[in-house]
Design an enzyme around this catalytic site. Structure first.
Site, PDB file in Angstrom:
ATOM      1  N   CYS A   8      59.400  86.008 -40.453  1.00 19.29           N
ATOM      2  CA  CYS A   8      60.864  86.395 -40.660  1.00 19.29           C
ATOM      3  C   CYS A   8      61.702  85.409 -39.634  1.00 19.29           C
ATOM      4  CB  CYS A   8      61.142  87.686 -40.269  1.00 19.29           C
ATOM      5  SG  CYS A   8      60.197  88.256 -38.654  1.00 19.29           S
ATOM      6  N   SER A   9      62.373  86.097 -38.721  1.00 17.58           N
ATOM      7  CA  SER A   9      63.196  85.126 -37.822  1.00 17.58           C
ATOM      8  C   SER A   9      63.155  85.444 -36.342  1.00 17.58           C
ATOM      9  CB  SER A   9      64.722  85.425 -38.333  1.00 17.58           C
ATOM     10  OG  SER A   9      64.958  86.915 -38.292  1.00 17.58           O
ATOM     11  N   CYS A  10      61.917  85.755 -35.993  1.00 22.24           N
ATOM     12  CA  CYS A  10      61.696  86.030 -34.489  1.00 22.24           C
ATOM     13  C   CYS A  10      62.172  84.892 -33.731  1.00 22.24           C
ATOM     14  CB  CYS A  10      60.213  86.293 -34.269  1.00 22.24           C
ATOM     15  SG  CYS A  10      59.667  87.690 -35.073  1.00 22.24           S
ATOM     16  N   CYS A  50      59.176  80.933 -36.747  1.00 20.80           N
ATOM     17  CA  CYS A  50      58.608  82.537 -37.172  1.00 20.80           C
ATOM     18  C   CYS A  50      58.328  82.245 -38.674  1.00 20.80           C
ATOM     19  CB  CYS A  50      59.564  83.475 -36.789  1.00 20.80           C
ATOM     20  SG  CYS A  50      59.078  85.061 -37.416  1.00 20.80           S
TER      21      CYS A  50
END
Lengths: 222, 116
Positions: free
Chosen positions: A130-132, A127
């Protein structure tokens, strides 16, 4: 603020927050900001005070998140390896397939797509924004997955990044970097290792690592 | 909001180009893919517009999200230093337009897009 001296550098001591994942091939440059912790605490207390949700609600959500671990993912992958009908259903529409076979309540969790690695095509998930991450299956993402280094490098030099994870793919195998930029989450079915013919699900699941379901590694050799 | 929702989802295989522009507000279209040409792999369903949700607006009507595939060579040009590979990203419909438009005609999302 207390600091640890690491010789070449120092960083804040924040109990329970491991900035460095021993497994990470790259340094995490996104150092933890204590201010954000204070902000989270203030916001949480305010929301509880205003009756938006209760402390119990938060605890329930934490319990739910912590119940989702790579071990669950490994069971799912092992099932997909031995059961072609389940694999087909999983690839077609993951959430209903999982709801049925593993009795998981995924109703209020993000959409999920399962991708199959083959001899011809290797998927690796990231991702960049962000941090999906498929938290509804794998739980909390590893620190390196959220690092600026992984996020920025895997889309421009995936073979180098995979190599740092110890993953050297045959040169003819295509790579597809899957950037989860919006509402869909992705889980990888790694290639079933050779030499596991006739193995049952439980034995197979021990070969499925978290990293193999992200696609930075392959499943363990038997 | 620019880009009215399309009535039917684009078919797999449709050549598309990501719009250019650099809104200062929240959006889910990565910078490194703006202006790049790719191919629709599949439609992923319709979701409230995250550019509206970020500002506590309902984000309605929902927009179609597409998994779009790009060649690394198209994305990185001369910066590419590995064997060819592909990248997919999930891009909302209002960031996509038909591929092959001359640069001058390509729609720029502008710096003010998404602002109230």
């Amino acid at each position: 603020m207390a600091v640890h001296d690491h010789g070449d550098h120092v960083h804040p001591d924040h109990e329970g927050h491991a900035v460095h994942d021993a497994h990470a091939p790259v340094d995490d440059l996104d150092h933890y900001q204590p201010e954000s912790l204070l902000m989270e605490q203030a916001l949480r207390e305010l929301l509880i005070e205003q009756g938006v949700f209760s402390a119990e609600d938060i605890q329930r959500q934490i319990d739910l998140t912590e119940s989702r671990t790579p071990a669950l993912g490994a069971r799912i992958i092992a099932r997909a390896w031995v059961d072609p009908a389940f694999r087909a259903a999983l690839l077609e529409d993951a959430k209903p397939a999982l709801g049925g076979a593993f009795e998981l309540d995924l109703a209020n969790t993000p959409e999920l797509t399962v991708l199959e690695n083959t001899e011809g095509l290797h998927h690796v998930v990231c991702c960049t924004l962000c941090s999906c991450y498929p938290r509804n299956i794998l739980g909390i993402p590893p620190a390196w997955y959220k690092s600026r280094e992984y996020r920025s490098r895997v889309v421009i030099e995936p073979r180098s990044v995979l190599k740092e994870f110890g993953t050297e793919l045959p040169s003819q195998r295509e790579i597809r970097v899957v950037d989860s930029t919006a509402d869909m989450r992705y889980l990888v079915i790694p290639l079933r290792p050779a030499g596991t013919e006739g193995w049952d699900e439980e034995r197979l699941s021990a070969l499925v690592t978290r990293d193999s379901m992200i696609g930075v590694s392959q499943a363990l050799a038997p | 909001m620019s880009g009215a929702p399309s009535p039917a989802p684009l078919a797999a295989g449709t050549a598309v180009q990501v719009r250019t522009g650099a809104p200062l507000t929240h959006c889910r279209t990565p910078q490194y893919l703006r202006g790049k040409r790719g191919v629709v792999l599949r439609a992923l369903g319709r979701y409230p517009n995250p550019e509206e949700l970020a500002y506590h607006r309902p984000g309605m009507p929902p927009l179609t999200l597409y998994q779009v595939e790009f060649d690394a060579a198209e994305v990185w040009g001369e910066r590419l230093h590995e064997a060819p590979y592909r990248i997919t990203a999930d891009i909302f419909e209002h960031w996509l337009e038909p591929a092959g438009l001359p640069a001058a005609a390509a729609h720029d999302m502008g710096a003010s897009h998404g602002r109230a």
